[in-house]
Design a protein around this motif. Structure first.
Motif, PDB file in Angstrom:
ATOM      1  N   LYS A  42       0.479  -0.815  -0.024  1.00  0.00           N
ATOM      2  CA  LYS A  42       0.233  -0.467   0.480  1.00  0.00           C
ATOM      3  C   LYS A  42       0.817   1.178   0.090  1.00  0.00           C
ATOM      4  N   ASN A  43       2.009   1.210   0.735  1.00  0.00           N
ATOM      5  CA  ASN A  43       2.959   2.291   0.924  1.00  0.00           C
ATOM      6  C   ASN A  43       4.296   2.766  -0.275  1.00  0.00           C
ATOM      7  N   HIS A  44       3.686   1.301  -1.467  1.00  0.00           N
ATOM      8  CA  HIS A  44       5.154   1.380  -2.617  1.00  0.00           C
ATOM      9  C   HIS A  44       6.266   1.533  -2.105  1.00  0.00           C
ATOM     10  N   ILE A  45       6.504   0.502  -0.492  1.00  0.00           N
ATOM     11  CA  ILE A  45       7.796  -0.167  -0.217  1.00  0.00           C
ATOM     12  C   ILE A  45       8.264  -1.419  -0.713  1.00  0.00           C
ATOM     13  N   LYS A  46       8.621  -1.383  -1.485  1.00  0.00           N
ATOM     14  CA  LYS A  46       9.479  -2.790  -2.324  1.00  0.00           C
ATOM     15  C   LYS A  46      10.671  -2.881  -2.547  1.00  0.00           C
ATOM     16  N   PRO A  47      11.561  -3.304  -1.211  1.00  0.00           N
ATOM     17  CA  PRO A  47      13.195  -3.604  -1.826  1.00  0.00           C
ATOM     18  C   PRO A  47      13.150  -4.788  -2.931  1.00  0.00           C
ATOM     19  N   ASP A  48      14.528  -4.554  -3.256  1.00  0.00           N
ATOM     20  CA  ASP A  48      15.380  -5.115  -4.349  1.00  0.00           C
ATOM     21  C   ASP A  48      15.257  -6.693  -3.797  1.00  0.00           C
ATOM     22  N   ILE A  49      16.020  -7.222  -2.548  1.00  0.00           N
ATOM     23  CA  ILE A  49      16.217  -8.369  -2.139  1.00  0.00           C
ATOM     24  C   ILE A  49      15.842  -8.578  -1.003  1.00  0.00           C
ATOM     25  N   VAL A  50      15.659  -9.983  -0.089  1.00  0.00           N
ATOM     26  CA  VAL A  50      15.997 -10.172   1.595  1.00  0.00           C
ATOM     27  C   VAL A  50      17.056 -11.034   1.465  1.00  0.00           C
ATOM     28  N   VAL A  51      17.574 -10.262   2.744  1.00  0.00           N
ATOM     29  CA  VAL A  51      18.569 -11.310   3.107  1.00  0.00           C
ATOM     30  C   VAL A  51      18.228 -11.330   4.952  1.00  0.00           C
ATOM     31  N   ALA A  52      18.252 -13.182   5.440  1.00  0.00           N
ATOM     32  CA  ALA A  52      17.216 -13.574   6.167  1.00  0.00           C
ATOM     33  C   ALA A  52      18.049 -14.729   7.162  1.00  0.00           C
ATOM     34  N   SER A  53      17.818 -14.227   8.421  1.00  0.00           N
ATOM     35  CA  SER A  53      19.161 -15.829   9.037  1.00  0.00           C
ATOM     36  C   SER A  53      17.932 -16.920   8.530  1.00  0.00           C
ATOM     37  N   ALA A 102      16.192  -5.629   2.499  1.00  0.00           N
ATOM     38  CA  ALA A 102      15.206  -5.810   3.420  1.00  0.00           C
ATOM     39  C   ALA A 102      16.119  -6.663   4.161  1.00  0.00           C
ATOM     40  N   LEU A 103      16.131  -7.301   5.439  1.00  0.00           N
ATOM     41  CA  LEU A 103      16.865  -7.770   6.388  1.00  0.00           C
ATOM     42  C   LEU A 103      15.957  -8.523   7.520  1.00  0.00           C
ATOM     43  N   VAL A 104      15.864  -9.837   7.485  1.00  0.00           N
ATOM     44  CA  VAL A 104      14.437 -10.561   8.751  1.00  0.00           C
ATOM     45  C   VAL A 104      15.838 -11.037   9.520  1.00  0.00           C
ATOM     46  N   GLY A 105      15.502 -10.532  10.536  1.00  0.00           N
ATOM     47  CA  GLY A 105      16.089 -10.396  11.560  1.00  0.00           C
ATOM     48  C   GLY A 105      15.802 -10.851  12.945  1.00  0.00           C
ATOM     49  N   HIS A 106      16.320 -11.161  14.533  1.00  0.00           N
ATOM     50  CA  HIS A 106      16.100 -11.850  15.821  1.00  0.00           C
ATOM     51  C   HIS A 106      16.328  -9.859  16.999  1.00  0.00           C
ATOM     52  N   ASN A 107      15.676  -9.941  17.363  1.00  0.00           N
ATOM     53  CA  ASN A 107      15.764  -8.884  18.854  1.00  0.00           C
ATOM     54  C   ASN A 107      17.002  -9.954  19.616  1.00  0.00           C
ATOM     55  N   PRO A 108      17.517  -9.339  20.092  1.00  0.00           N
ATOM     56  CA  PRO A 108      17.941  -7.694  20.979  1.00  0.00           C
ATOM     57  C   PRO A 108      18.325  -7.393  19.559  1.00  0.00           C
ATOM     58  N   ALA A 109      19.639  -7.620  18.506  1.00  0.00           N
ATOM     59  CA  ALA A 109      20.061  -7.583  17.936  1.00  0.00           C
ATOM     60  C   ALA A 109      19.321  -6.251  16.540  1.00  0.00           C
ATOM     61  N   ILE A 110      18.650  -6.683  16.262  1.00  0.00           N
ATOM     62  CA  ILE A 110      17.472  -5.844  15.871  1.00  0.00           C
ATOM     63  C   ILE A 110      17.056  -4.322  15.947  1.00  0.00           C
ATOM     64  N   SER A 111      16.580  -4.301  16.703  1.00  0.00           N
ATOM     65  CA  SER A 111      16.185  -3.369  17.626  1.00  0.00           C
ATOM     66  C   SER A 111      17.463  -2.494  17.937  1.00  0.00           C
ATOM     67  N   GLN A 112      18.178  -2.872  18.254  1.00  0.00           N
ATOM     68  CA  GLN A 112      20.326  -2.309  18.611  1.00  0.00           C
ATOM     69  C   GLN A 112      20.433  -1.565  17.176  1.00  0.00           C
ATOM     70  N   VAL A 113      20.511  -2.391  16.435  1.00  0.00           N
ATOM     71  CA  VAL A 113      20.929  -1.750  14.744  1.00  0.00           C
ATOM     72  C   VAL A 113      20.250  -0.332  14.330  1.00  0.00           C
ATOM     73  N   LEU A 114      19.303  -0.911  14.510  1.00  0.00           N
ATOM     74  CA  LEU A 114      18.580   0.317  14.261  1.00  0.00           C
ATOM     75  C   LEU A 114      17.238   1.391  15.322  1.00  0.00           C
ATOM     76  N   THR A 115      17.962   1.262  16.453  1.00  0.00           N
ATOM     77  CA  THR A 115      18.442   2.831  17.437  1.00  0.00           C
ATOM     78  C   THR A 115      19.683   3.093  17.144  1.00  0.00           C
TER      79      THR A 115
END
Length: 158
Positions: A42-53, A102-115
């Motif tokens: 809906k917000n036209h947000i579409k990454p090129d690729i996804v990297v995940a754990s 796009a990076l799909v991950g886990h807390n606490p690291a994802i919140s820490q790095v975002l911050t």
């Protein structure tokens, strides 16, 4: 300009009988993924690729996102699983040479790095999504406070 979409994995089971790495998403987790992919579209947000754990819950989250957004299958990086803040930063510095990942991950690291990268304290609930934009030509240029948080959303009930 580089854009990084942080995605925390959706709600996973806490039932006994599963090793942490193998915990599957719950029905609520799959619903969270559908809610958030609809909002991204809906917000036209579409990454090129996804990297995940490669943990089951993050890979399942990534699979729903790639399918719903019409992207190729996610790339897995074992370093994302149980990553510290520094390890997750190293993963980001070595992301594929795409402008929007796009990076799909886990807390606490994802919140820490975002911050760290945005300079704004944010705690990512399950299946929360945050978009950071950087005035950078490559991932190695990212540093503390260099990202601008342009979109944050979660399926969490009010």
């Amino acid at each position: 300009m580089k854009k990084l979409l942080f995605i925390r994995h959706a709600k996973a089971t806490h039932e006994s009988g599963y090793q942490d790495f193998e915990r599957p998403l719950t029905d609520k987790g799959f619903t969270q993924c559908e809610i958030m992919t609809a909002r991204l579209l809906k917000n036209h947000i579409k990454p090129d690729i996804v990297v995940a754990s490669p943990a089951l819950r993050t890979l399942s989250t990534a699979n729903v996102f790639t399918e719903e957004l019409g992207l190729v299958t996610a790339i897995t990086d074992h370093d994302i699983y149980e990553a510290s803040e520094n390890t997750l930063l190293k993963v980001i510095y070595n992301l594929p040479d795409k402008d929007f990942v796009a990076l799909v991950g886990h807390n606490p690291a994802i919140s820490q790095v975002l911050t760290l990268l945005s300079g704004e304290y944010k705690d990512m609930s399950t299946c929360a999504v945050a978009l950071l934009e950087f005035e950078a030509d490559n991932w190695m240029e990212l540093h503390e406070g260099s990202g601008k948080l342009t979109w944050l959303d979660s399926p969490k009930e009010d």
